[in-house]
Design a protein around this motif. Sequence first.
Motif, short mmCIF file in Angstrom:
data_model
loop_
_atom_site.label_atom_id
_atom_site.label_comp_id
_atom_site.label_asym_id
_atom_site.label_seq_id
_atom_site.Cartn_x
_atom_site.Cartn_y
_atom_site.Cartn_z
N ALA A 5 105.76 25.07 22.13
CA ALA A 5 105.13 24.86 20.81
C ALA A 5 104.98 23.48 20.80
O ALA A 5 104.06 23.03 19.78
N VAL A 6 105.78 22.57 21.35
CA VAL A 6 105.49 21.03 21.32
C VAL A 6 104.08 21.03 22.12
O VAL A 6 103.29 20.24 21.44
N THR A 7 103.75 21.53 22.98
CA THR A 7 102.38 21.16 23.72
C THR A 7 101.40 21.75 23.01
O THR A 7 100.19 21.26 22.87
N ALA A 8 101.54 23.11 22.29
CA ALA A 8 100.35 23.63 21.61
C ALA A 8 100.19 22.86 20.35
O ALA A 8 99.10 22.79 19.70
N SER A 9 101.37 21.81 19.73
CA SER A 9 100.87 21.01 18.74
C SER A 9 99.97 19.55 19.43
O SER A 9 99.68 19.04 18.19
N GLY A 10 99.78 19.59 20.43
CA GLY A 10 98.96 18.39 21.02
C GLY A 10 99.91 17.25 21.68
O GLY A 10 99.38 16.37 21.93
N ILE A 11 101.21 17.53 21.60
CA ILE A 11 102.09 16.61 22.12
C ILE A 11 102.11 16.81 23.60
O ILE A 11 102.47 18.11 24.07
N ASN A 12 101.81 15.80 24.33
CA ASN A 12 101.82 16.08 25.93
C ASN A 12 103.35 15.73 26.37
O ASN A 12 104.04 14.76 25.84
N ILE A 13 103.66 16.70 27.47
CA ILE A 13 104.99 16.37 28.09
C ILE A 13 104.63 16.42 29.56
O ILE A 13 104.57 17.57 30.20
N ASN A 14 104.72 15.15 29.97
CA ASN A 14 103.94 15.07 31.41
C ASN A 14 104.97 14.43 32.49
O ASN A 14 104.82 14.13 33.40
N GLY A 15 106.19 13.90 31.92
CA GLY A 15 107.11 13.49 32.84
C GLY A 15 108.48 13.15 32.16
O GLY A 15 108.53 13.43 30.74
N VAL A 16 109.27 12.46 32.85
CA VAL A 16 110.61 11.72 32.20
C VAL A 16 110.54 11.00 31.05
O VAL A 16 111.53 11.25 30.15
N ALA A 17 109.67 10.33 30.82
CA ALA A 17 109.46 9.49 29.69
C ALA A 17 109.12 10.31 28.58
O ALA A 17 109.91 10.10 27.33
N ASP A 18 108.25 11.31 28.65
CA ASP A 18 107.93 12.20 27.42
C ASP A 18 109.09 13.17 27.04
O ASP A 18 109.50 13.29 25.90
N TYR A 19 109.68 13.59 28.17
CA TYR A 19 111.07 14.37 28.02
C TYR A 19 112.00 13.24 27.03
O TYR A 19 112.97 13.78 26.26
#
Length: 136
Positions: free
Chosen positions: A33-47
Amino acid sequence: MKNKIPLWINILQGVLILIMLSQVYQFYFDHNAVTASGININGVADYNLIYEFAARTATMAIVSIFIMFSQDVKLFVAMFLMNVLREGQETIIDPLFPLLNAPASPTMDLVIHIIIVGVELIAFVKLYKISKIQVS
């Protein structure tokens, strides 16, 4: 004599708590749901960022639940001040930077936020007046 918190204010705060808890769930567990909103989760910093957001929101929700059960007017005043400040900022942020899966257009989002902040402000003023009566 202790004044009671009006029922409508308890209901409003309950809805706000449910919104916070849904955000906590989404950022801790529903990364799709987070990525569907347009927020990228590409790595440790994003997490790191999404988990810190979840932790802060969870803390606000837990404190809000404690305050709601306490029915202490002065604590409610502080909580609604926090709500008005948080939602007031979202009134500007959400329409300027809309999520991909936002349920409303940026203009409608602005209108909705203005209404929400208005209701929260009315609750804050009502609670502030009740707290002043208790001091007298």
